[in-house]
Design an enzyme around this catalytic site. Structure first.
Site, PDB file in Angstrom:
ATOM      1  N   ASP A   1      -0.135   5.079   1.202  1.00 49.28           N
ATOM      2  CA  ASP A   1      -0.358   6.013   2.310  1.00 49.28           C
ATOM      3  C   ASP A   1      -0.279   5.305   3.655  1.00 49.28           C
ATOM      4  O   ASP A   1      -0.877   4.243   3.856  1.00 49.28           O
ATOM      5  CB  ASP A   1      -1.725   6.685   2.172  1.00 49.28           C
TER       6      ASP A   1
ATOM      7  N   ASP B   1       0.879  -1.165   0.000  1.00 51.60           N
ATOM      8  CA  ASP B   1       0.000   0.000   0.000  1.00 51.60           C
ATOM      9  C   ASP B   1       0.923   1.223   0.000  1.00 51.60           C
ATOM     10  O   ASP B   1       2.147   1.084   0.161  1.00 51.60           O
ATOM     11  CB  ASP B   1      -0.889  -0.060   1.250  1.00 51.60           C
TER      12      ASP B   1
END
Length: 243
Positions: A10, A8
């Site tokens: 963020d 991922d």
């Protein structure tokens, strides 16, 4: 067989939310109440489209946005981890699957000299329109009721693995590294030899713990390895490669 790292972005690769960080472009770092009130649950990408239109209407150029995005802090240890991955491409493939957007991710990785670590970026497509404003589109459509309308990360991951298998590449292990609620769905398609790696104290860790406590049939088959810094992930990766 190669190993696949899936990240991922963020609060995983970077230690903040890139969609919030971009507000640093604005003189007062805030949005009008009308735009804030326009958000609908599950429709973040459309909301960010309105945010970016507002930023463009203030005369803020893409170059200025890029400069601000390049200042977002990386999560501790992540630059060392990504540097190692970039130097280990014969053994490690790496993709980013994120609900941010392609321009933000490219700008941040290139600004840090780390783009070579990542083979593919799967995110919401972003482009600069004729007016010089940044525009966003949904990554894809899907039928998963668990995920936001613009992206099911499980569909992305399964599609990538299928594509690579057709090209003759099978992964001995997959490490999925994330933090949020939308990282749960892809973690549930991992195999017993794989690892889902939730960031300590964040939503994904809590969701995985809840599934385990409930002994849910849908709980992750993969080993759960909690992390606080990229240094811990790097240690796990090196151990796996040396095994």
């Amino acid at each position: 067989m190669k190993l696949l790292m899936v990240f991922d972005f963020d609060h995983t690769v970077v230690d903040d939310n890139s969609d919030i960080w971009v507000l640093n472009c604005l003189p007062d770092q805030t949005l009008p109440a009308s735009i804030k009130a326009s958000y609908r649950d599950g429709h973040w990408t459309e909301y960010m489209g309105r945010v970016m239109a507002y930023i463009g209407d203030q005369g803020i150029s893409p170059d200025r946005i890029r400069g601000v995005m390049e200042t977002i802090p990386f999560t501790p240890g992540m630059t060392d981890l990504l540097t190692f991955i970039a130097e280990s491409k014969s053994a490690v493939d790496c993709i980013v699957v994120s609900d941010s957007n392609t321009l933000f991710i490219d700008w941040v990785l290139k600004g840090a000299g780390l783009r070579a670590a990542v083979d593919r970026v799967f995110s919401n497509p972003a482009s600069i329109n004729e007016a010089g404003h940044l525009e966003l589109r949904h990554h894809h459509s899907h039928n998963c009721h668990k995920c936001p309308v613009n992206m099911c990360k499980r569909k992305v991951l399964e599609g990538y693995l299928s594509e690579r298998a057709e090209a003759g590449v099978e992964y001995g292990r997959v490490f999925y590294v994330g933090d949020g609620g939308n990282d749960l769905c892809p973690s549930l398609c991992l195999r017993g030899q794989d690892a889902v790696m939730p960031r300590k104290g964040f939503t994904l860790e809590k969701l995985l713990a809840r599934l385990k406590a409930q002994k849910a049939d849908s709980s992750a088959a993969a080993k759960v390895v909690v992390w606080s810094s990229g240094t811990e992930i790097l240690q796990q990766l090196k151990q796996c490669l040396q095994a």
